[in-house]
Motif scaffolding. Sequence first.
Motif, mmCIF file in Angstrom:
data_model
loop_
_atom_site.group_PDB
_atom_site.id
_atom_site.type_symbol
_atom_site.label_atom_id
_atom_site.label_comp_id
_atom_site.label_asym_id
_atom_site.label_seq_id
_atom_site.Cartn_x
_atom_site.Cartn_y
_atom_site.Cartn_z
ATOM 1 N N MET A 1 3.668 3.533 11.690
ATOM 2 C CA MET A 1 2.710 2.457 11.180
ATOM 3 C C MET A 1 3.058 2.160 9.682
ATOM 4 N N ILE A 2 3.684 2.776 9.046
ATOM 5 C CA ILE A 2 4.110 2.104 7.915
ATOM 6 C C ILE A 2 5.247 1.059 8.012
ATOM 7 N N THR A 3 5.122 -0.050 7.479
ATOM 8 C CA THR A 3 6.092 -1.034 7.645
ATOM 9 C C THR A 3 6.452 -1.654 6.176
ATOM 10 N N LEU A 4 7.301 -2.311 5.997
ATOM 11 C CA LEU A 4 7.750 -2.726 4.775
ATOM 12 C C LEU A 4 6.788 -3.776 4.232
ATOM 13 N N GLU A 5 6.123 -4.642 5.094
ATOM 14 C CA GLU A 5 5.107 -5.555 4.877
ATOM 15 C C GLU A 5 3.877 -4.790 4.234
ATOM 16 N N LYS A 6 3.466 -3.669 4.797
ATOM 17 C CA LYS A 6 2.264 -3.049 4.465
ATOM 18 C C LYS A 6 2.692 -2.289 2.890
ATOM 19 N N LEU A 7 3.768 -1.855 2.776
ATOM 20 C CA LEU A 7 4.088 -1.194 1.590
ATOM 21 C C LEU A 7 4.143 -2.608 0.405
ATOM 22 N N ARG A 8 4.751 -3.653 0.804
ATOM 23 C CA ARG A 8 4.610 -4.553 -0.131
ATOM 24 C C ARG A 8 3.022 -5.002 -0.533
ATOM 25 N N ASP A 9 2.222 -5.136 0.480
ATOM 26 C CA ASP A 9 0.655 -5.690 0.197
ATOM 27 C C ASP A 9 -0.086 -4.116 -0.628
ATOM 28 N N SER A 10 0.524 -2.953 -0.268
ATOM 29 C CA SER A 10 -0.081 -1.794 -0.800
ATOM 30 C C SER A 10 0.068 -2.061 -2.373
#
Length: 310
Positions: A272-281
């Motif tokens: 569930m952890i993606t690069l986009e979600k890491l960036r948004d986080s």
Amino acid sequence: MNAPAISALHEEVRALAQERGAVILAHNYQVPEVQDVADFVGDSLGLSREAAATDAAAIAFCGVHFMAETAAILSPEKTVLIPDLDAGCSLAASITAEQLRDWKAQHPGAVVVSYVNTTAEVKAETDYCCTSGNARAVIEAIPEDQEILFLPDLFLGLWLERVTGRKLRIWMGECHVHAGIRPADIERWENEPDAELLVHPECGCASQAMAFGNGRTHILSTEKMIDFAKSSPKERFLIATEVGILHRLQKEAPEKRFEPVSERAICRYMKMITLEKLRDSLRDWKHVVTVPPETAARARQAIERMVAIA
Ligand code: 13P
Ligand code: SF4
């Protein structure tokens, strides 16, 4: 995602991490592009140690929720972020604090050893935490005549009974990914003399693997699989655990060959952890993982014992 898109996101993530004073930690089961942008990639034990030792102001935790909670308990003064709050763990969900309190009430005086794959509330009811990397050493650190409740993983518990020669009371929980790696998945490899078989102790095939007793079968945590593959003179390895580990194995030992025993061993929570979600986080400072101070105070001693025992 193509290579230029990945490297653009990597740059964005690195810049945000620097600006925010965050260290990025990633578990060995994360998708390759997340592993590649992290400051540290490791197993549950290594990540806990890193979370306790870092002097960064924040930790972006690319893993599942109990891991981020463990980091928050070890470092209450730091902000711990998880890029997706739904990244749970079926094994951690297999026992609640109330169920553990009931179990303890049936065995007064027993010592409770919990695998790190548990909620903070369960850890607060626990004497010692452990991971697959040090579970054996933790059990061996407890006096021999002491009754032990071990939870929540059945297969890890059975493996511990075998290697320590101790009798444990074991909770019947399992990880759906590892339990799904069955004896049939490894049977066909028994007669492959050129390959070493590396098996995670949570696997449904771990007992079968131990029964091989052929010297080419090794029960190891994810990090110990990497150490083993790097230092072994062998060139071919069959891997029984979640497939995300193959990226790290291939990266750390590029001259060797690694094959999963089951292509189906995919943890949807880890993915569930993606690069986009890491960036948004990092950009939006979400999702902050906190543990109520009272629960954290009760859980901390068990986790600190885990971090201290090699
Ligand atoms: P380790 O990384 O500690 O071996 O654990 C595997 C696992 O399933 C984590 O959820
Ligand atoms: Fe939990 Fe299993 Fe996923 Fe590990 S692989 S996080 S134990 S569900």
